[in-house]
Enzyme design. Sequence first.
Site, short mmCIF file in Angstrom:
data_model
loop_
_atom_site.label_atom_id
_atom_site.label_comp_id
_atom_site.label_asym_id
_atom_site.label_seq_id
_atom_site.Cartn_x
_atom_site.Cartn_y
_atom_site.Cartn_z
CD GLU A 172 65.27 33.25 38.89
OE1 GLU A 172 64.10 33.19 38.48
OE2 GLU A 172 65.81 34.32 39.19
CD GLU A 365 61.27 32.09 41.71
OE1 GLU A 365 61.07 33.17 41.11
OE2 GLU A 365 62.33 31.82 42.31
#
Length: 488
Positions: A172, A365
């Site tokens: 991320e 995810e």
Amino acid sequence: MWGGATAANQFEGAYNADGRGLANVDVCPHGSDRWDVVAGKKKMYNFEEGYYYPAQEGIDFYNNYKEDIKLFAEMGFKVFRMSIGWTRIFPKGDELEPNEAGLKFYENVFDECLKYGIEPLVTIVHFDVPMHLVETIGGWRSREMVGHYVRFAETLFKRFKDKVKYWLTFNEINMLMHLPFIGAGICFEEGENKEQVKFNAAHHELVASAMATKIAHEINPDFMIGCMLAAAKTYANTCHPKDVWQSMEKDSEDFFFIDVQSRGAYPRFALKELERKGISIPWADGDKDLLKENTVDFISFSYYSSRLTSADPEVNQHTSGNAFATLKNPHLEASEWGWQIDPLGLRITMNMLYDRYQKPLFIVENGLGAVDTPDENGYVEDDYRIEYLQAHLKHMIDAVVLDGVELLGYTSWGCIDLVSAGTGEMKKRYGYIYVDRDNEGKGTLKRTPKKSFYWYKKVIETNGAVLDKISLPELGDVDVKVTEQQAV
Ligand code: BG6
């Protein structure tokens, strides 16, 4: 490839075993101060009296990895996403020689995966920054981080070139704009230009990512290197052009990083925006060519929910989400933590990313953080989790089958219960495997498969075909009604 995802600091524990050094992720406490610490507003550079630090023990994967990987294999995992604790390999971050004990641990983990035919998917940095580098050079605000990171990445590529094929350079990467301490080891100093500091750090990470991609491909041309984005389509609250424009701008904020990593140059909208804000990019000689020539092979991302924005300041009912501010969408249910649930949003997000980059995607995810209540045997009937995942997987499959999106794989988040990154809680659980441990660190750490464990096994076995059936005979009927969950 079907599987599950984890991060070193959220489940390994053993924070000081075998020479491991202290990292930023270790000193993020559980409790009300956590948010200020991860956001870089409150300086906490070591363990302090009166706080509990859940990363110290995690769920002790370090000492249970064989048992845990065996359970993943039982579910039929084809891929297991995990990250490397930077300070296990370079305890302070600036050493020239790696810590063999740290490398050996990961070698054992990879061998254990490969024994079962599970492909490791390795995130090189999932939020970790060695505390020594935070204290001496201020984390990713400094260009020196590039050299330390590249030495770390190269060490991994060389050592594991025959065991690991799929790598993600940063988890991320866009998180550093929202939570700079956990995302980049940055705490702000009084009076400094925070935006400038964040964009310096962003540039350094982008350069480091490109250098690592270059070296990786030189070491093993078969390596597949991915970027990783906290992704979500941002919807416009109404069809008013101002709302639509604002939603476009929000999407662009996320595209910024991936445009550089996947297309090889800063997007023009970002250059214009930075110029308007008076923010300079800390270019060094050769950076532009480096970015251009070393783009990623695939785009990976996390998806938990869509986001919503409005240009009208009167529309201001916000709800929580994955560190990104979002308005409350009246059409969506939310989890117990206020994260809105939007399965179709996954298909929309996949199409948006695929249209833009035309590279294979990897969903690394996705999942539901929920409170689980085990029975006296530790068994959890988590129909709500099955329902969440089932709905998302259906739309994911539609994106592949009906829309033609190329997808390498799906690893749901926290396949075994682990510590929440946002809250430091254990009770916010995502796993198929229940771990007996509570928010205060009490519990036996015993692992027990939940109902979703058997459901996911079936999904993998049938390559998703079972999703068309609501009833799983060997489990009894899976209740698909949407539970009323309170946003907090
Ligand atoms: C992602 C992170 O942002 O979201 C994970 O990559 C994190 O580390 C996950 O755990 C879920 O967030 P949370 O706050 O529920 O743990």
